[in-house]
Scaffold this motif. Structure first.
Motif, PDB file in Angstrom:
ATOM      1  N   GLU A 133       0.753  -1.284   0.331  1.00 20.35           N
ATOM      2  CA  GLU A 133      -0.401  -0.129   0.144  1.00 20.35           C
ATOM      3  C   GLU A 133       0.899   0.791   0.148  1.00 20.35           C
ATOM      4  O   GLU A 133       0.023   2.280  -0.286  1.00 20.35           O
ATOM      5  CB  GLU A 133      -0.578  -0.620   1.523  1.00 20.35           C
ATOM      6  CG  GLU A 133      -1.853   0.730   1.376  1.00 20.35           C
ATOM      7  CD  GLU A 133      -2.796   1.071   2.645  1.00 20.35           C
ATOM      8  OE1 GLU A 133      -4.023   1.657   1.867  1.00 20.35           O
ATOM      9  OE2 GLU A 133      -2.676   0.705   3.635  1.00 20.35           O
ATOM     10  N   GLY A 134       2.060   1.349   0.828  1.00 17.30           N
ATOM     11  CA  GLY A 134       3.185   2.294   0.790  1.00 17.30           C
ATOM     12  C   GLY A 134       4.310   2.156   1.274  1.00 17.30           C
ATOM     13  O   GLY A 134       4.797   1.193   1.436  1.00 17.30           O
TER      14      GLY A 134
ATOM     15  N   GLY B  55       8.905   4.085   1.170  1.00 19.99           N
ATOM     16  CA  GLY B  55       9.078   4.970   1.613  1.00 19.99           C
ATOM     17  C   GLY B  55      10.660   5.280   1.619  1.00 19.99           C
ATOM     18  O   GLY B  55      11.135   3.789   2.152  1.00 19.99           O
TER      19      GLY B  55
ATOM     20  N   ALA C  66       5.686   6.740   3.774  1.00 23.21           N
ATOM     21  CA  ALA C  66       4.802   4.984   3.366  1.00 23.21           C
ATOM     22  C   ALA C  66       3.609   5.042   3.465  1.00 23.21           C
ATOM     23  O   ALA C  66       2.502   4.796   3.069  1.00 23.21           O
ATOM     24  CB  ALA C  66       6.004   3.817   4.174  1.00 23.21           C
ATOM     25  N   LEU C  67       3.052   5.919   4.807  1.00 24.82           N
ATOM     26  CA  LEU C  67       2.199   6.645   5.438  1.00 24.82           C
ATOM     27  C   LEU C  67       1.703   6.914   4.006  1.00 24.82           C
ATOM     28  O   LEU C  67      -0.177   7.083   3.941  1.00 24.82           O
ATOM     29  CB  LEU C  67       1.865   6.960   6.178  1.00 24.82           C
ATOM     30  CG  LEU C  67       2.141   5.275   7.609  1.00 24.82           C
ATOM     31  CD1 LEU C  67       2.752   6.588   9.289  1.00 24.82           C
ATOM     32  CD2 LEU C  67       1.628   5.187   7.633  1.00 24.82           C
ATOM     33  N   GLU C  68       2.232   7.856   3.630  1.00 22.10           N
ATOM     34  CA  GLU C  68       1.886   9.081   2.648  1.00 22.10           C
ATOM     35  C   GLU C  68       0.850  10.212   3.651  1.00 22.10           C
ATOM     36  O   GLU C  68       0.393  10.672   3.989  1.00 22.10           O
ATOM     37  CB  GLU C  68       0.843   8.513   1.113  1.00 22.10           C
ATOM     38  CG  GLU C  68       0.714   9.541   0.367  1.00 22.10           C
ATOM     39  CD  GLU C  68       0.843   8.545  -1.248  1.00 22.10           C
ATOM     40  OE1 GLU C  68       0.283   9.663  -2.234  1.00 22.10           O
ATOM     41  OE2 GLU C  68      -0.204   7.614  -1.235  1.00 22.10           O
ATOM     42  N   LYS C  69      -1.788   9.751   2.950  1.00 22.70           N
ATOM     43  CA  LYS C  69      -2.118  10.905   3.816  1.00 22.70           C
ATOM     44  C   LYS C  69      -2.938   9.536   4.543  1.00 22.70           C
ATOM     45  O   LYS C  69      -3.907  10.102   5.249  1.00 22.70           O
ATOM     46  CB  LYS C  69      -2.822  11.179   1.855  1.00 22.70           C
ATOM     47  CG  LYS C  69      -2.447  11.661   1.155  1.00 22.70           C
ATOM     48  CD  LYS C  69      -3.694  12.648   0.248  1.00 22.70           C
ATOM     49  CE  LYS C  69      -2.686  13.480  -0.725  1.00 22.70           C
ATOM     50  NZ  LYS C  69      -4.231  13.776  -1.372  1.00 22.70           N
TER      51      LYS C  69
ATOM     52  N   ARG D  78      -2.820  -3.848   8.679  1.00 24.35           N
ATOM     53  CA  ARG D  78      -2.213  -2.765   8.031  1.00 24.35           C
ATOM     54  C   ARG D  78      -0.649  -3.444   8.421  1.00 24.35           C
ATOM     55  O   ARG D  78      -0.780  -3.122  10.707  1.00 24.35           O
ATOM     56  CB  ARG D  78      -2.139  -1.522   7.817  1.00 24.35           C
ATOM     57  CG  ARG D  78      -3.171  -1.792   6.440  1.00 24.35           C
ATOM     58  CD  ARG D  78      -3.463   0.072   6.676  1.00 24.35           C
ATOM     59  NE  ARG D  78      -3.992   0.284   5.654  1.00 24.35           N
ATOM     60  CZ  ARG D  78      -5.159   0.723   6.023  1.00 24.35           C
ATOM     61  NH1 ARG D  78      -6.283   0.469   6.852  1.00 24.35           N
ATOM     62  NH2 ARG D  78      -6.051   1.270   4.932  1.00 24.35           N
TER      63      ARG D  78
ATOM     64  N   LEU E 132       4.734  -0.762   3.830  1.00 25.39           N
ATOM     65  CA  LEU E 132       3.430  -0.563   4.132  1.00 25.39           C
ATOM     66  C   LEU E 132       2.601  -1.794   3.559  1.00 25.39           C
ATOM     67  O   LEU E 132       2.007  -1.477   2.041  1.00 25.39           O
ATOM     68  CB  LEU E 132       2.600   0.690   4.830  1.00 25.39           C
ATOM     69  CG  LEU E 132       1.397   1.090   4.699  1.00 25.39           C
ATOM     70  CD1 LEU E 132       1.685   0.460   6.707  1.00 25.39           C
ATOM     71  CD2 LEU E 132       0.484   1.893   4.382  1.00 25.39           C
TER      72      LEU E 132
ATOM     73  N   LYS F 178      -1.084  -3.841   3.381  1.00 25.76           N
ATOM     74  CA  LYS F 178      -2.232  -4.435   3.579  1.00 25.76           C
ATOM     75  C   LYS F 178      -2.942  -5.607   3.593  1.00 25.76           C
ATOM     76  O   LYS F 178      -2.795  -6.088   2.391  1.00 25.76           O
ATOM     77  CB  LYS F 178      -2.795  -2.836   2.972  1.00 25.76           C
ATOM     78  CG  LYS F 178      -4.886  -3.185   3.170  1.00 25.76           C
ATOM     79  CD  LYS F 178      -5.272  -2.029   2.332  1.00 25.76           C
ATOM     80  CE  LYS F 178      -7.031  -2.350   2.608  1.00 25.76           C
ATOM     81  NZ  LYS F 178      -7.760  -0.613   1.510  1.00 25.76           N
TER      82      LYS F 178
END
Length: 387
Positions: A248-249, A251, A277-280, A365, A381, A383
């Motif tokens: 999902e992410g 970084g 990696a978390l972004e939003k 997650r 990240l 999921k």
């Protein structure tokens, strides 16, 4: 909507075992898989392959005359890659890329050939081709007969997770829909152990129940223990029936060096890589973090501080596997990723036995961290595919 990139297979070889069932079973008990051996006359904690696993590697070595002169790091990679590709259902001659990272590369062979050179003043014909860093990916490509690109790199202990970054980038670019990624390391040699001892980060000779106190923030001495192994994952475009987890992410970050092995007290590079990696995504949505946590005082504390800076009062459940399997350098990130995938699949948190933890009720997650010498960090990240 853009389809995600998923992990459709993962295979590894380490002290945990070589098949998913044995690996998961070994995570169920609270015993470590470290043992004492002798290096340069000193008792030394290491995490090595079992005798049955070594037999598998020897069988691979003897299966092809060209493999007889390869380093263990290459053979570990080939062994894991074969299993990963079969589990993913990839066909021979498929057009997939390969990127296998390693921190040290052909450590055993390099030391052997260098010793021979010092004694004889000459070296064997195959010294250069069997110790070059590109050895691992190129031999895996040869073994699997892939027509895609093959890449090798060394970015210290975050090498395997950097391979995932590369695989994601290639797939996102549209140049390929499949990429084989991972890391391999065979660092259990006298010279490598001596280097870690010189840094004063290696576990002492004691009879503690847990020689490696990774994630123990109250430890009074460094407790890093080296391990050997490899792990390989198959990445594909889209969610398939065989998909194990969604990436999902991603970084990555690097922080300015103050020393050759420096990491700031709040691990700024890890903060940046986790945020990317978390972004939003709301940090509260992360259920577990598989930490890099090598078992050193400064390294473990810096990473914990970085996590607190990002997650605050909503810090997820924290874990690491290095207390059990040691630090496998460039392969450590892929073994951490494998643990994350298993926790997602089984919906069971695997904690550190000498630490208190509050397991999450549900695991949707998982964030995986890796950081190496030079202040370079990667965060991935994952999921659950069911949500």
């Amino acid at each position: 909507m853009t389809q995600p990139i998923t992990i459709t297979s993962i295979a590894s070889i380490s002290s945990l075992g070589i098949n998913t069932e044995d690996i998961w079973a070994n995570y169920q008990h609270s015993n470590h898989l470290l043992k004492e051996v002798t290096f340069d006359g000193k008792n030394t904690w290491v995490s090595s392959l079992s005798e049955s696993e070594k037999s598998e590697i020897n069988a691979l070595r003897n299966s092809n005359s060209r493999y007889s002169n390869l380093d263990d790091s290459v053979l570990y990679g080939i062994f894991s890659a074969r299993r990963a590709v079969v589990n993913a259902g990839w066909a021979e001659n498929d057009n997939f890329g390969i990127n296998i990272g390693s921190s040290r590369g052909a450590t055993g062979l390099f030391e052997k050939y260098h010793k021979e050179y010092l004694q004889k003043g000459t070296t064997a014909v195959l010294t250069s081709p069997t110790t070059t860093l590109g050895n691992i990916s190129s031999w895996i490509a040869h073994d699997l007969k892939t027509k895609g690109p093959n890449i090798s790199h060394s970015i210290t202990c975050s090498s395997a997770l950097h391979a995932i970054l590369n695989g994601v980038a290639w797939i996102r670019s549209g140049m390929t829909k499949k990429f084989l990624v991972g890391g391999s390391e065979a660092p259990l040699t006298s010279f490598t152990i001596a280097q870690m001892r010189a840094l004063k980060i290696y576990a002492k000779e004691d009879k503690s129940d847990y020689p490696c106190r990774a994630l123990d923030l109250s430890k009074a001495q460094n407790s890093m223990v080296l391990g050997e192994g490899a792990g390989v994952a198959c990445l594909e475009y889209g969610i398939l029936k065989r998909s194990l987890a969604i990436i999902e992410g991603i970084g990555f970050a690097t922080e300015p060096l103050e020393h050759n092995i420096s990491l700031s007290t709040d691990a700024r590079c890890l903060q940046d890589s986790m945020l990317m990696a978390l972004e939003k995504l709301n940090p509260k949505e992360v259920d577990v973090i598989v930490m890099h946590a090598p078992g050193t005082i400064k390294g473990d504390n810096a990473e914990f501080t970085a996590i607190q800076q990002i997650f605050g009062n909503s810090t997820p459940a924290l874990t690491t596997n290095k207390w059990k399997v040691g630090h496998t350098f460039g392969a450590s990130g892929i073994l951490s990723l494998e643990l994350a995938v298993l926790m997602l699949q089984h919906q069971q948190f695997i904690g550190v036995p000498f630490m208190k933890f509050n397991p999450p009720q549900k695991i949707n997650r998982v964030l995986i961290n890796a950081v190496g010498f030079g202040g370079n960090a990667v965060s991935i990240l994952l999921k659950n595919t069911q949500n």
